[in-house]
Design a protein around this motif. Sequence first.
Motif, mmCIF file in Angstrom:
data_model
loop_
_atom_site.group_PDB
_atom_site.id
_atom_site.type_symbol
_atom_site.label_atom_id
_atom_site.label_comp_id
_atom_site.label_asym_id
_atom_site.label_seq_id
_atom_site.Cartn_x
_atom_site.Cartn_y
_atom_site.Cartn_z
ATOM 1 N N GLN A 35 0.811 -1.211 0.000
ATOM 2 C CA GLN A 35 0.000 0.000 0.000
ATOM 3 C C GLN A 35 0.844 1.261 0.000
ATOM 4 O O GLN A 35 0.538 2.218 -0.732
ATOM 5 C CB GLN A 35 -0.927 0.022 1.219
ATOM 6 N N GLY B 117 0.750 3.808 -3.103
ATOM 7 C CA GLY B 117 0.283 5.172 -2.884
ATOM 8 C C GLY B 117 1.296 6.202 -3.317
ATOM 9 O O GLY B 117 0.951 7.229 -3.928
ATOM 10 N N ILE C 182 1.290 6.352 -7.105
ATOM 11 C CA ILE C 182 0.084 7.033 -7.590
ATOM 12 C C ILE C 182 0.224 8.537 -7.390
ATOM 13 O O ILE C 182 -0.156 9.338 -8.249
ATOM 14 C CB ILE C 182 -1.162 6.486 -6.872
ATOM 15 N N ALA C 183 0.785 8.955 -6.246
ATOM 16 C CA ALA C 183 0.998 10.375 -5.986
ATOM 17 C C ALA C 183 2.030 10.968 -6.940
ATOM 18 O O ALA C 183 1.971 12.163 -7.266
ATOM 19 C CB ALA C 183 1.441 10.579 -4.542
ATOM 20 N N SER D 100 -4.760 16.494 -5.883
ATOM 21 C CA SER D 100 -5.167 15.086 -5.814
ATOM 22 C C SER D 100 -4.007 14.224 -5.335
ATOM 23 O O SER D 100 -4.201 13.233 -4.625
ATOM 24 C CB SER D 100 -5.666 14.610 -7.181
ATOM 25 N N GLY D 101 -2.779 14.602 -5.703
ATOM 26 C CA GLY D 101 -1.613 13.868 -5.209
ATOM 27 C C GLY D 101 -1.458 14.003 -3.706
ATOM 28 O O GLY D 101 -1.132 13.030 -3.011
ATOM 29 N N VAL E 56 -3.926 11.717 -2.115
ATOM 30 C CA VAL E 56 -3.487 10.319 -2.182
ATOM 31 C C VAL E 56 -2.496 10.023 -1.066
ATOM 32 O O VAL E 56 -2.592 9.001 -0.381
ATOM 33 C CB VAL E 56 -2.872 10.012 -3.559
ATOM 34 N N MET F 115 -4.236 9.792 2.253
ATOM 35 C CA MET F 115 -5.114 8.645 2.418
ATOM 36 C C MET F 115 -4.356 7.321 2.479
ATOM 37 O O MET F 115 -4.838 6.365 3.107
ATOM 38 C CB MET F 115 -6.128 8.598 1.258
ATOM 39 N N THR F 116 -3.199 7.234 1.839
ATOM 40 C CA THR F 116 -2.522 5.942 1.727
ATOM 41 C C THR F 116 -1.330 5.788 2.642
ATOM 42 O O THR F 116 -0.735 4.714 2.695
ATOM 43 C CB THR F 116 -2.054 5.702 0.274
ATOM 44 N N SER F 117 -0.939 6.837 3.338
ATOM 45 C CA SER F 117 0.241 6.758 4.198
ATOM 46 C C SER F 117 -0.142 7.036 5.640
ATOM 47 O O SER F 117 -1.116 7.736 5.922
ATOM 48 C CB SER F 117 1.312 7.746 3.742
#
Length: 271
Positions: free
Chosen positions: A78, A82, A85-86, A249-250, A253, A256-258
Amino acid sequence: MPQRFDVFGAAILTTALGALAWSLSQIGPAEPDAAASSVSNGTIAVVVGLGCVGLGGYVMWERTSRHPMTPPRLAENQAFLGLNIATLPLYTGLSIVLFQLPFDLIDRRGLPSTIAGMAFLPFTLGVGLLSRFFGGIADSTGPRALLIAGLIGAAAAYVWMGIAHQSGLIIGVIGPMALLGISFAVLVAPLTASVMSSVEREDEGLASGVNNAASRVAQLVGISLAAGVASFASGYQASLMIAAAVSLSGALVVAMTSQPTAMKSSRSRQG
């Protein structure tokens, strides 16, 4: 077992990205001939669909390939997923600005190419002189807050540049580029360290390659999108707002993911 190059996977990914890049570059005002425009839009929609199908096919192929370019275990991580994606919106936003700004400086403001190039110095100097400093802070405090702050700062720089489009060079370009340079100095070193520390040592080379590839894909998308949006009357300002939106948006991300305790610095891992 010796590793082999995933030729088929590379072909799928290249074709899919090429289709999406071409489609994004075709964005623009409708043609006067409505029939021609309809055919063109239909063709673009088909190519976008093929590109998306190709990306899905690449993911499926990588799960079954004996020599995947991106092993599924990385996608199941994850933190690593993430961060990559960022990386996409981060470099998409930057490439939009770096593509559009020279046209504004030379075509609209009438600057010589040498002076226009010097307008990028605040960004270059900011990244070059401050990255090590902020990397040290990330080692001490953790990278999560810096990654979020850097992405938000980049978005603020893009908005500033768009709003001050009609202002003088100092307010409309130099100031925002200085803020952009500081913002990237805040996040580039922590991003690299976080990517490397999110995987096991034996995967560090692969992780670095995947993250570098993600940044190149983002640049491809950003330039293609900027080329299409630039054809509109207010394309410059619109592209800057798009760059700001993708940068935010980055940041979302990353948030939310870290987790603050999960994102260790590379120095702490090595210690």
